[in-house]
Design an enzyme around this catalytic site. Structure first.
Site, PDB file in Angstrom:
ATOM      1  CG  ASP A  52      -0.139  -0.015   2.506  1.00 20.61           C
ATOM      2  OD1 ASP A  52       1.092  -0.145   2.463  1.00 20.61           O
ATOM      3  OD2 ASP A  52      -0.767   0.099   3.547  1.00 20.61           O
ATOM      4  NE  ARG A 250      -3.684   1.352   4.441  1.00 25.64           N
ATOM      5  CZ  ARG A 250      -4.286   0.181   4.311  1.00 25.64           C
ATOM      6  NH1 ARG A 250      -3.802  -0.864   4.922  1.00 25.64           N
ATOM      7  NH2 ARG A 250      -5.363   0.049   3.548  1.00 25.64           N
ATOM      8  CE1 TYR A 258       4.040  -4.721   6.919  1.00 23.43           C
ATOM      9  CE2 TYR A 258       3.872  -2.351   7.322  1.00 23.43           C
ATOM     10  CZ  TYR A 258       3.766  -3.447   6.462  1.00 23.43           C
ATOM     11  OH  TYR A 258       3.384  -3.261   5.172  1.00 23.43           O
ATOM     12  N   PRO A 337       7.891  -6.566   2.767  1.00 23.16           N
ATOM     13  CG  PRO A 337       5.899  -7.231   3.767  1.00 23.16           C
ATOM     14  CD  PRO A 337       7.306  -7.676   3.504  1.00 23.16           C
TER      15      PRO A 337
END
Lengths: 616, 616
Positions: A52, A250, A258, A337
């Site tokens: 993202d 976000r 994470y 990621p």
């Protein structure tokens, strides 16, 4: 015989996989008017979760396709990073490095990023931006469809003929329309495998992945938090004695956590593999809570998405077979990621196919020699390897225990912060540098010392001579498959220089010059000319430039401020170009500098194009 | 009896006329969820020509409704103005004023314009922006329909009751659907006549226009030019011995020419009126050619649109009847469409109804007393009169003969240029200043000495405390019918000031404070709170502010630069607010400062709202 029912078809480019890499390619080709199809095995686009984070350079790339505004409007912006480490009193506290408070740092440390932030937005929204843009150009993703066989012609002649269709792919429709065959044989000029980490195309081609898994296991949770943690809207690296944790804010009020896990939490002792059933989102949140102490963190509402993964770094041994079948994105490189910056993998993936799309277009149109396609692997595989080297270093620092009184072998905050900042150019995507090749010729680098051949054009504001409207030059270099010929005309107010500019125009306008020689008569589709004078706006008319350099009144720029001295000026200096004498700069269709030359060496620009363009 | 067939209906607001004034109002009310209908006599929206220049302030207003980006994307930007006067050798040349070359000047001379340019775009495109926005909120223009009668109740009681429907309008459908009556009787709470210079509503109300026509006759031509004139993409004032001419560059390659005509060209000697048949676009262009000499100007392709007009300046004697029927736009003021700046009339028209719409909403919702509507005429009629005074002066200068050796009584370039620049604030729309009234209370002006009560909020960039994302404050002050309460919290890093801020929150949070007292329980629809600290981002958490001032993490701002020191900082100084002690600033829903007060005089803010808001 079902063979009689199997549809046969032809296409110029077949893309397998409609994730970010496949969609970037499909959109670019659709915009260029190339005959392209894209298939995907999924029934619908992704709705939540997954990768993202969009890097500053990728935002520039989106902007170059006219889809940057929507990305910026819909996404969250990460401007600030914060760092927390163990506090003497237990729990965590904001970290101080030396005398200056450095618990908050810029998220992006590339000094010339046009967009000095990262954008976070869920993958479904990112895909939707491509899907809508493609649709406006008549291309939609066909789904659910999977490839079942792929054959590449063995004929040397066919493989070298850009008009041949040497790739035969059999497709299987998972939900075929009633009464129709569930299979189709597609004869393609080129095929792109953008089908993810477990790429069917890569396996069909027998391409191996080099690299290894690590022992770092992480959990990911997307949720709306209820917290008193003051840096919840920053990218935040928390190193606690109870494990590490990273916050990625976000869109809306969502955040992504994470969370570092220990083997015991998730590894099945019998198989040595991650057992997802041993861990759930609530358990992940419990682990995170320990890292956050003494701050409180709870979820507000439901968990949006969650997953587990082991960090692994691998690169495919080759990125194409005979420059007829290509792989891109996760199919040829996997990363952590996160690695201190979210979404490295997705950014690399989209930039892979941004690099490939214009090359396919030029070869398909007959403008460029098919050998141009060799530069795809040359440029992108090197980048993937560099990325993985970085990733390894960073993962070690981030996953390692923090240094404390008791643990002197741990990772010091200063070491982590330095790595975070040193790698800023890299992680922002801004520092991507393509090495010399037929399409990056740096023999005259000194005449535009800061427009580095092989790097993207540094953003800068110039004003239009005709109306003094300021323009970010990147917006005049769209990804429209054209090479941009920037004639930095120098001080056109000076008689002598004006004469040099006229002589240059005369030279460049000759039939044997690249402008007329290449492009198969479609010069306007292959070359776009901009003239940039260093003379001030009060004394410069757009009509001062020779006709070749101003096919339209909008094509003449000045290195001057706007009418209110708010923006612009200093461009020649920023680019390292002589204000009096100027230079010629050629920008590739993907926004990277291809060649620079002083006026008197414009023959080397002719030679540059002759090295990969096709003669009429 | 057709009466039995005539439809009867009720509506809160009926708007007559779907030009810019009517559409601005309809869109604002549609966005606010108000029950509104809008009718127009035309079958379709305008396609070309007519008024077209959007001032800097009007761009800000568009932006406040979320439709600014499209306007900027579609329109042409005028940044530069150029001036030409008679040259000694005959013909014209760029003018020099004094020692500094001033033939090119900023088009906008308001120093704090957020958008330092004007936008030109044909009226049809401007209307389309409103139409699409309204449609998204469920409101479309009903057409072709005309009003045939208008009756206003004579009952004092009804007129004062905001829930009554004292206006009865009979509508005639010019193209009624088959089998339906062509008439409808509408009972409306409020009616707006935005039906142009020949307003039926104005005449029905018997409102007179004060003012007179001038003798200046001008022609207008829209076309794509073929020319060697170097300033063809600037707003250009040409004073030649063969007449005056003005260039307004438009979208694409279009330009508009305003061409001065002499009576003999167009006036019928018998009637003394303009006879359009005596003049055509080709003849207009011939007149322009003489002004342009020695430059060449021809049309490339067809003439897009043309017209003739006599400059006239008139203002309606009143702008409403009993605050139940209003007129706006050309219905209450006519100007020269140029007056050195294009589209003054259209800008004034849209700002009329931008001023009116939120007031109607507040009265209809029961939040404000009906007397609030008196401020519409108070604020907008004064502006219209000022505009006309300016217009007269400017028209005289622009239509007058230039001063030359032979004509010492002519208008000197210096005089014209000075007027052009002096009136910059006015013509940009930035300088609009509403005089003291119940909704503009300036007794504490000194505590925010540059946020002038009655003027729009000066644009400035602040950063969000939670994520350091920079925001233009105007974008946090949308036209969403809410009053914005800006708590400039001062130096919250200081203990003493933090205590003052907490005390202020406690005071403002009381039931008798305006936040809780007004808005009929819908506080969140009437008030929006933003807190702005002057403490630096490195030491300030959004959680430092009291809860009342941060209903959401995004509501706390800092007067600091972004993470890269590119934008932001210096806001307290720019606004004239004490960095230590702060101030409370209330911004009206239309973006104009309503009241400012120091913390200890927040009771005066309570009094401000009490003067026009309705008690629960």
């Amino acid at each position: 015989m079902s063979a009689a029912l199997t549809k046969e078809s032809e296409v110029d480019v077949l893309i397998i996989g409609a994730g970010p890499a496949g969609l970037m390619c499909a959109n670019a080709l659709a915009m260029a008017g190339v005959n392209v199809r894209i298939i995907d095995q999924r029934t619908a686009k992704i709705a939540a979760g997954q990768a993202d984070g969009i890097q500053p350079r990728t935002i520039e790339v989106f902007q170059s396709y006219g889809i940057g505004e929507r990305l910026i409007r819909e996404g969250n912006q990460m401007h600030m990073a914060a760092f927390y480490n163990p506090s003497p009193s237990g729990g965590i506290e904001a970290s101080y490095g030396g005398t200056r408070r450095t618990d908050r740092a810029p998220d992006v440390s590339a000094p010339n990023a046009r967009y000095p932030f990262e954008i976070t937005l869920h993958q479904g929204a990112i895909e939707a931006i491509f899907l809508d843009s493609m649709k406006a150009h008549g291309v939609v993703v066909e789904r659910p469809i999977i490839p079942t066989s792929l054959e590449l012609s063995k004929s040397e002649e066919e493989l070298k003929d850009p008009n041949a269709r040497p790739v035969k792919v059999t497709l299987k429709y998972l939900e075929p329309p009633e009464g129709q065959s569930d299979s189709e044989v597609v004869h393609a000029k080129f095929v792109l495998g953008a089908d993810g980490a477990h790429s069917w195309v890569r396996k069909a081609l027998g391409i191996t992945l080099d690299g290894e898994q690590t022992n770092y296991i992480w959990g990911v949770v997307d949720m709306v938090p209820d917290t008193d943690f003051p840096d919840i809207r920053c990218k935040c690296a928390i190193h606690s004695n109870n494990g590490s944790c990273m916050i990625i804010p976000r869109e809306g009020d969502l955040i992504r956590l994470y969370i570092q896990l220990s083997d015991g939490d998730v590894v099945d002792p019998n198989t040595g593999r991650v057992d997802k059933s041993k861990m759930g989102p609530e358990k992940l949140l419990q682990v995170a809570k320990k890292s956050f102490h003494p701050f409180e963190i709870n979820r507000s509402g439901e968990i949006d998405w969650w997953t587990l993964y082991i960090i692994g770094q691998r690169v495919a041994a080759q990125f194409s077979v005979h420059e007829r079948v290509f792989i891109a994105g996760d199919a040829c490189h996997t990363h952590s990621p996160k690695a201190g910056k979210s979404g490295q993998g997705m950014n690399a993936s989209m930039n892979d196919t941004h690099n490939l799309a214009w090359k396919l277009t030029h070869v398909l149109r007959g403008w460029a020699d098919i050998s141009l396609l060799k530069t795809y692997e040359f440029e992108r595989r090197k980048y993937a390897q560099d990325l993985i080297d970085f990733d390894k270093k960073f993962s070690r620092l981030f996953s390692g225990k923090p240094r404390t009184e008791e643990n002197q072998d741990g990772v010091a905050h200063e070491e982590f912060l330095e790595a975070f900042q040193t790698f800023g150019l890299f992680t922002s995507g801004i520092g991507v540098h393509y090495e010399p090749s037929p399409i990056t010729a740096n023999q005259h680098q000194s005449c535009a010392s800061n427009l580095i051949v092989g790097e993207r054009v540094i953003p800068h504001v110039f004003v239009r001579a005709a109306d003094a409207r300021p323009y970010e030059i990147q917006d005049l270099l769209p990804s429209d498959t054209r090479f941009k010929v920037l004639v930095f005309a120098g001080n056109t107010a000076d008689q002598e220089q004006a004469a040099r500019v006229n002589a240059l125009a005369e030279n460049m306008g000759k039939p044997e010059g690249f402008l007329k020689r290449f492009g198969k008569g479609e010069h306007g589709k292959v070359f776009d000319i901009l003239a940039i004078s260093s003379a001030p706006k009060q004394v410069t008319n757009y009509t001062d430039l020779p006709r070749l350099f101003r096919p339209h009144w909008s094509k003449v720029l000045l290195d001057d401020t706007d009418m209110y001295a708010r923006v612009g000026g200093g461009g020649y200096e920023a680019y390292g170009i002589d204000k009096q004498r100027g230079a010629v700069v050629v920008v590739r269709p993907d926004g990277y500098v291809g060649v620079v030359a002083p006026f008197e060496r414009v023959d080397d620009v002719n030679a540059y194009f002759a090295s990969f363009m096709a003669d009429v």
